[in-house]
Design a protein around this motif. Sequence first.
Motif, short mmCIF file in Angstrom:
data_model
loop_
_atom_site.label_atom_id
_atom_site.label_comp_id
_atom_site.label_asym_id
_atom_site.label_seq_id
_atom_site.Cartn_x
_atom_site.Cartn_y
_atom_site.Cartn_z
N GLU A 59 0.84 -1.20 0.00
CA GLU A 59 0.00 0.00 0.00
C GLU A 59 0.87 1.25 0.00
N SER A 60 1.93 1.26 0.80
CA SER A 60 2.83 2.40 0.87
C SER A 60 3.48 2.70 -0.47
N VAL A 61 3.91 1.65 -1.17
CA VAL A 61 4.55 1.82 -2.48
C VAL A 61 3.56 2.40 -3.49
N LEU A 62 2.38 1.82 -3.56
CA LEU A 62 1.39 2.26 -4.56
C LEU A 62 0.92 3.68 -4.30
N VAL A 63 0.76 4.05 -3.04
CA VAL A 63 0.34 5.41 -2.71
C VAL A 63 1.41 6.41 -3.14
N SER A 69 -5.33 4.55 -11.74
CA SER A 69 -5.11 3.09 -11.71
C SER A 69 -4.36 2.67 -10.45
N LEU A 70 -3.29 3.39 -10.12
CA LEU A 70 -2.50 3.04 -8.95
C LEU A 70 -3.27 3.30 -7.66
N ALA A 71 -4.04 4.38 -7.64
CA ALA A 71 -4.85 4.67 -6.45
C ALA A 71 -5.89 3.58 -6.21
N VAL A 72 -6.58 3.18 -7.27
CA VAL A 72 -7.59 2.12 -7.14
C VAL A 72 -6.93 0.80 -6.73
N LEU A 73 -5.78 0.50 -7.31
CA LEU A 73 -5.08 -0.74 -6.96
C LEU A 73 -4.68 -0.75 -5.49
N SER A 74 -4.24 0.38 -4.97
CA SER A 74 -3.88 0.44 -3.55
C SER A 74 -5.09 0.19 -2.65
N VAL A 75 -6.25 0.68 -3.05
CA VAL A 75 -7.47 0.46 -2.26
C VAL A 75 -7.91 -1.00 -2.35
N LEU A 76 -7.75 -1.61 -3.52
CA LEU A 76 -8.13 -3.02 -3.67
C LEU A 76 -7.25 -3.93 -2.83
N ILE A 77 -5.98 -3.58 -2.70
CA ILE A 77 -5.07 -4.40 -1.90
C ILE A 77 -5.28 -4.15 -0.42
N ARG A 78 -5.45 -2.88 -0.05
CA ARG A 78 -5.74 -2.55 1.35
C ARG A 78 -6.72 -1.39 1.37
N PRO A 79 -7.98 -1.64 1.74
CA PRO A 79 -9.02 -0.61 1.65
C PRO A 79 -8.75 0.65 2.46
N THR A 80 -7.86 0.58 3.47
CA THR A 80 -7.59 1.78 4.26
C THR A 80 -6.93 2.88 3.43
N ALA A 81 -6.37 2.54 2.26
CA ALA A 81 -5.79 3.57 1.39
C ALA A 81 -6.84 4.55 0.90
N ALA A 82 -8.11 4.19 1.01
CA ALA A 82 -9.19 5.09 0.58
C ALA A 82 -9.18 6.39 1.38
N VAL A 83 -8.64 6.35 2.60
CA VAL A 83 -8.56 7.56 3.42
C VAL A 83 -7.75 8.64 2.69
N THR A 84 -6.65 8.22 2.10
CA THR A 84 -5.81 9.16 1.35
C THR A 84 -6.51 9.68 0.12
N TRP A 85 -7.15 8.78 -0.62
CA TRP A 85 -7.68 9.17 -1.93
C TRP A 85 -9.00 9.91 -1.84
N PHE A 144 1.39 0.53 14.67
CA PHE A 144 2.41 1.37 14.02
C PHE A 144 2.35 1.23 12.50
N ARG A 145 2.17 0.01 12.03
CA ARG A 145 2.23 -0.25 10.59
C ARG A 145 1.09 0.39 9.82
N PHE A 146 0.02 0.78 10.49
CA PHE A 146 -1.09 1.42 9.80
C PHE A 146 -0.70 2.80 9.25
N LEU A 147 0.39 3.38 9.79
CA LEU A 147 0.87 4.68 9.32
C LEU A 147 1.96 4.54 8.28
N LEU A 148 2.21 3.34 7.82
CA LEU A 148 3.32 3.12 6.90
C LEU A 148 3.12 3.86 5.57
N GLN A 149 1.88 4.07 5.15
CA GLN A 149 1.64 4.73 3.86
C GLN A 149 2.00 6.21 3.89
N ILE A 150 2.02 6.85 5.07
CA ILE A 150 2.38 8.27 5.14
C ILE A 150 3.83 8.47 5.54
N LEU A 151 4.55 7.40 5.82
CA LEU A 151 5.95 7.55 6.21
C LEU A 151 6.83 8.07 5.08
#
Length: 646
Positions: free
Chosen positions: A208-212, A237-253, A372-379
Amino acid sequence: MTKDGKGTATIRRRKMKHGPEELDQARNINRNNASNIQEDEHSYKKEEEEGYLFDDEILGPSIIKTIMSSEHKLFSGLIALRVVNALFIQTSYVPDEYWQSLEVSHNMAFGYGYLTWEWQHGLRGYLYPSLFAFMYKFLSILGLDHRLLLIKLPRILQGVMAAWGDLYLYKLSWKLSDRATAQWTLFCQITSWFTLYCCTRTLTNSMESVLVTVALYYFPWPDIRSGQKSSTWKFVSLAVLSVLIRPTAAVTWVLMCSWHLQLNVFKLWKTIKVYLQYGSILLLLSILVDRIFYGDWVFVQYNFLEFNVLHGMSAFYGSHPWHWYITQGYPVIMATHLIPFLFGGWYAKNKVLLMLIIWNIFIFSFLAHKEFRFLLQILPISMHYCGVFFQDLCKKPRLKKKKHKTTKESNSNQKSESSDLTNSEEGQAVTENPDSGSEATKHTEKSETTETRDILGNVESTAKRHSSHEPDADVCPQLLQEMKHKCNLMKAWVLVMVFLVINIPTAVYFGLIHQRGTVVVMKFLYDESFEKNMDVLFLMPCHSTPYYSYLHRNVSMRFLTCEPNLSKEKHYTDEADSFYDDALGWLKKEYHIKRKNPPSHIVYFDRLKSEISEFLTQTGYNHCGTFFHTHLPEGRVGNTVLVSCR
């Protein structure tokens, strides 16, 4: 009106008209000012393009400078770094790095592997595990499905994906600022202890961190310099893929896509069509993959959000106060990078990513279960502001001069309106006033105010008097500039050393030592499985060890489950809690009263030894192995992992 019909204003303008010499002088001054402005702009652009990371006073010239000379070399270097990073990880972090990825992939490829309750109730998608399942199947076809390859290759693959994310973080930072800031951002990223610890683990958070990060690079940023790439369809495409892999990425998008639609309000329908087109294709792909492996139509992303957010069932695995991410979560994963981040966020011109970080922390703080790992996408995007701080610190302070000239010249340059003024009278005036020359000199002195802005934005004002008797007046600000620059470079060098001295040993400790016992014991069990028929019982907190993906032997194994109360039973207690309430009674009930054959191997933490020693002695178990686990035992987890066999 005068006799010739000309107005007094016309006559006045003609009388005040400048002569040819004055016009030439004014033109020369304008040319000099224009050339000075061009030189300042040229030097500023050159300064922005310099890589201050490689200044001799900080790191000095090295092979890293050569690696960063081109994007291809940089990506190759990052891949090498992350592969080494992946190989030195010898410890476990959280169960999900095995049970929600590799264990599922092993089941998909080889037909055996434990599927936890999430997979039985359609809360997880098969899209991410499919990546490793294809690798497993390919190795199986070639006859190379050895245990070591099944463990290391998925992590190496994730390391390559992490290198891809690092590269696009560098490009994103360059896109939003400049090359030097991007270099510092990348340096901060690869020296972050939590990034080194997590980015190569087979977690959906890592992907999720990579795709975001990559999607943010392709986001159509407004007011970006020409030559910088943006692509709406790649971003979507990348934003949707990140949500499909981990739905919490929707917060960012939710935030970024709302802003994107607002920016494109005049072509709103065209933008929405791109969203619908690429989003629906990827969503259909995810649903088809889940249909194949679930055997039914399942919308896992909605099930995931419903269970964890709407029903709040994730709190079953622990809850934290609302401020945990602010007071503990984010400061811990940032560590030494926190102070540079705060300064960089304050002084940065573009604060969109900062708002995105704050938004994520704000939304995640409403959820009871926090990790801790839930914040990995904003690191990674946090490292951009660390880069801003270092670049601002290391660049040569610019001397922004604002000259307020109050030149008072004698009225001798003004033409007299009286036509009867003669040269003799002018000479007489000079003779009668011998000090007029000195007074004119005094009046022609220029008062100049110079404002020097230092690296932290503080303004230092100095008033100087320039005259023909002070030819070296400009030396002083240049000297101060050099002194300030050297001082700032020394500060940067100290911070670089602090980063390396603290973050690298921390990453090595947590990657090689902390929580390694549960991984090492699987190698012991693998070797034991060749010597005799075995069945294993893990008397540990649920999912403490890897499972079939780290054993690759189809032997009988059992662990203590910890499923949430899905059936809404009153006074519900999961199997792990029932065992720890009365460990000895649970064992006697399971094997003595029910007359089951005891397992050949029992794996447990040393804290449990005194409670089950009676059962082990009565059943004829011997001590078979001791494996160090951690220096920081907590709760039901002990210092060492013990194995008893019979």
